[in-house]
Design a protein around this motif. Sequence first.
Motif, mmCIF file in Angstrom:
data_model
loop_
_atom_site.group_PDB
_atom_site.id
_atom_site.type_symbol
_atom_site.label_atom_id
_atom_site.label_comp_id
_atom_site.label_asym_id
_atom_site.label_seq_id
_atom_site.Cartn_x
_atom_site.Cartn_y
_atom_site.Cartn_z
ATOM 1 N N ARG A 194 0.851 -1.256 -0.129
ATOM 2 C CA ARG A 194 0.101 -0.131 0.091
ATOM 3 C C ARG A 194 0.775 1.177 0.100
ATOM 4 N N GLU A 220 0.740 5.405 -0.424
ATOM 5 C CA GLU A 220 -0.275 6.411 -0.593
ATOM 6 C C GLU A 220 0.653 7.772 -0.855
ATOM 7 N N MET A 231 -3.635 6.206 -4.316
ATOM 8 C CA MET A 231 -2.562 5.004 -3.610
ATOM 9 C C MET A 231 -2.635 4.124 -4.613
ATOM 10 N N GLU A 251 -2.338 -0.264 -4.394
ATOM 11 C CA GLU A 251 -2.209 -1.397 -3.325
ATOM 12 C C GLU A 251 -2.351 -2.735 -4.287
ATOM 13 N N SER A 286 -4.397 0.969 -8.645
ATOM 14 C CA SER A 286 -4.017 2.163 -8.595
ATOM 15 C C SER A 286 -5.068 3.259 -9.004
#
Length: 426
Positions: free
Chosen positions: A12, A14, A20, A22, A39
């Motif tokens: 993850r 950010e 973000m 992940e 994304s």
Amino acid sequence: TDGKRWMIQGLRLEASAGGMVEGQLAFDGKAELKGNLKSNLDPKGLAPLFGPGAVPFWNSIDFQEAPQIDLRVTGAGTSSDLVRLDGKVQAGPFRYKGVEIADLAGDLAFANGELKVTQLVVHSGGGTGTGELVYVLHPNAVVFHGVQSTLPVREFSPVFGEKFRKTMEPYEFVDRPNVTLEGKADLESKGRSQLKATVKTREGLNYAVAGKLLRFRNVDTLVEIEGRKVTVKTAPHAPGWVMGGKVKVEVVVHGGTQTQTTKIELLDVDFDPLVQKYFSNSGYTGRLDGTITLQGASHEWKKWTGKGKLEVRDGSFPGLGTFEKTMNAPAEWVGLTDQNAEMDFELGEGKLLVSRLDIESALVITTGHGTYDIVKDELENFLMRQNLRGPAGVPFFLVSQMFQYEGNGSLKNPVWKPRNFDDEKK
């Protein structure tokens, strides 16, 4: 990780600006890479996954809002040339090569230096494009399969490469035409394009012919790019419309020499607006047929050369001055004033070299030859003679040869002076 194998779970990342990435990735230390990524960041952050060959692509794109990307990652290793990406993308708005794109969606796959997008739907300028494309990183090119579009051609054409943009630049479309694309566009402009397109529009387009902008309607054209050669022509059995008549056109541009050949066939065109457009003269009437072939530098029509044959039916030619009155007077007595004309000509350095001009009214035949300077609007030593039609003209034939007229000056108001047979020998 044990030094060779590794796994990242619950990845993850950010961004401080929002959004973000992940997902998870795993590598068995030998030849298997797998994972998935989601994304909503600017995808330029994922650019390293595509390798250095993708740098021109990422430099040409600018997202105003981060797209939604869902990827499955597989591969035989961790280097970019061994990685494969499959997934979906939804993006918009963004700019690509300076073109404003409202939104884009499609299924994507990246492997071996090629980014393939299927089920593509893109909106821009009020139009829509669908189909399949492959973006090749090296050499830089785009391959189109089954592309259909109602996108604004001139505004959107930079997306298809510089060659296609230059090809479509002279064509000012009134509406958004229906376009199909198939083939490869060379984005490096090195003469490697092999592209075919069709363009259809009812409202038509404006296109300059010999320095004058003409409005063509009901246009159905074929465009073919072969290396540095570009051919644009009306579809077989589907002529366009111009000035109340039909027109068939074929334009071949040779990119290496920056020259072009234009072939035009006119069918039942209104003669009056054509004369007004090119010679700023009014009062001419009739229906025009003809063929014209032109060659020369693409943007220097005044230096073009060419030849042609024109025929006017049921016409009137006030530019002939006293000749026009002479021809119409006897015809009016029998209720017929229409005239037919034929002309063979060559074009050179902005001048019409008329080798044969024949004009027939009900009772009179007028013949002539000479030069007309289009740029200066000047007749130059244009010789004309007349005789009666049919058997009545036989006894007057020698007289018509001895007495002829020479025209000079503007076509709007030419000056005709008698010139006898002996003057022609001087």
